[in-house]
Design a protein around this motif. Structure first.
Motif, short mmCIF file in Angstrom:
data_model
loop_
_atom_site.label_atom_id
_atom_site.label_comp_id
_atom_site.label_asym_id
_atom_site.label_seq_id
_atom_site.Cartn_x
_atom_site.Cartn_y
_atom_site.Cartn_z
N ALA A 1 0.59 -1.58 -0.24
CA ALA A 1 0.06 0.07 0.10
C ALA A 1 0.41 1.38 0.15
O ALA A 1 0.21 1.72 -0.80
N LEU B 1 -6.47 -1.50 1.93
CA LEU B 1 -5.67 -2.47 2.49
C LEU B 1 -5.83 -3.84 2.81
O LEU B 1 -7.12 -3.32 3.65
N TYR C 1 -5.80 -6.49 5.89
CA TYR C 1 -4.84 -6.30 6.98
C TYR C 1 -5.36 -8.16 8.05
O TYR C 1 -6.33 -6.63 8.38
#
Length: 182
Positions: free
Chosen positions: A78, A94, A96
């Motif tokens: 990112a 993103l 995650y």
């Protein structure tokens, strides 16, 4: 692993899907998926792969071939994507799902528009950017077979001390001992 089915499912929902992969592979994918290898195994290693990531994204973004970019489990992806994606006004997200909060993750969080994660513990930076989605496990794919003569535990994921597999093994041992006494 689990990424291939995700790519196939995602490809069903978009006109075209570009996937940037770290290592070269040629899995069977729908016709509307284009793989771009960052060839991390090549001579340049990680720095070269990140340079290829930036070059590939720049090409896709400035030719308006993408409407959004998702960095998967790599805050550094990112961070490297942001200088290309942001000027092109393309949303950057993103995904995650890990307990660690590194300086790189904090920087990525500042740069992205959205964050997806599986659980509240998967992204530990308080933020209005976060959407909690669950694990995304295909429960149709991972079902026990018809032979149910023993207790079974299925765990899907990396083998790591944080996963505490010894607890699952001990539990299975206890279940087996209990079932032989019945």
């Amino acid at each position: 692993g689990f990424i291939h089915p995700w790519v196939v499912q995602l490809a069903q929902r978009v006109e075209h899907l570009h996937v940037l992969q770290l290592w070269k592979s040629t899995p069977p994918l729908p016709a509307n998926v284009t793989l771009h290898s960052l060839d991390r195994n090549g001579l340049a290693g990680k720095p070269g792969a990140l340079a290829r990531l930036t070059r590939t994204l720049a090409n896709l973004c400035w030719r308006r071939q993408v409407d959004g970019v998702i960095a998967h489990m790599g805050p550094i992806f990112a961070v490297c994507a942001a200088p290309v994606v942001k000027p092109a006004r393309i949303p950057l997200s993103l995904w995650y799902a890990h307990g660690a909060v590194s300086p790189m993750l904090r920087l990525a969080h500042l740069l992205v528009d959205r964050v997806g994660t599986s659980t509240p513990d998967g992204f530990r930076i308080p933020s209005t950017k976060v959407t909690i989605t669950g694990q995304g496990i295909d429960t149709d794919r991972f079902q026990p077979g018809e032979n149910q003569d023993r207790n079974r535990i299925v765990s899907i994921g990396r083998i790591s001390p944080v996963k505490h597999y010894e607890v699952l093994i001990d539990a299975m041992h206890l279940l087996d001992r209990k079932s032989t006494r019945l």
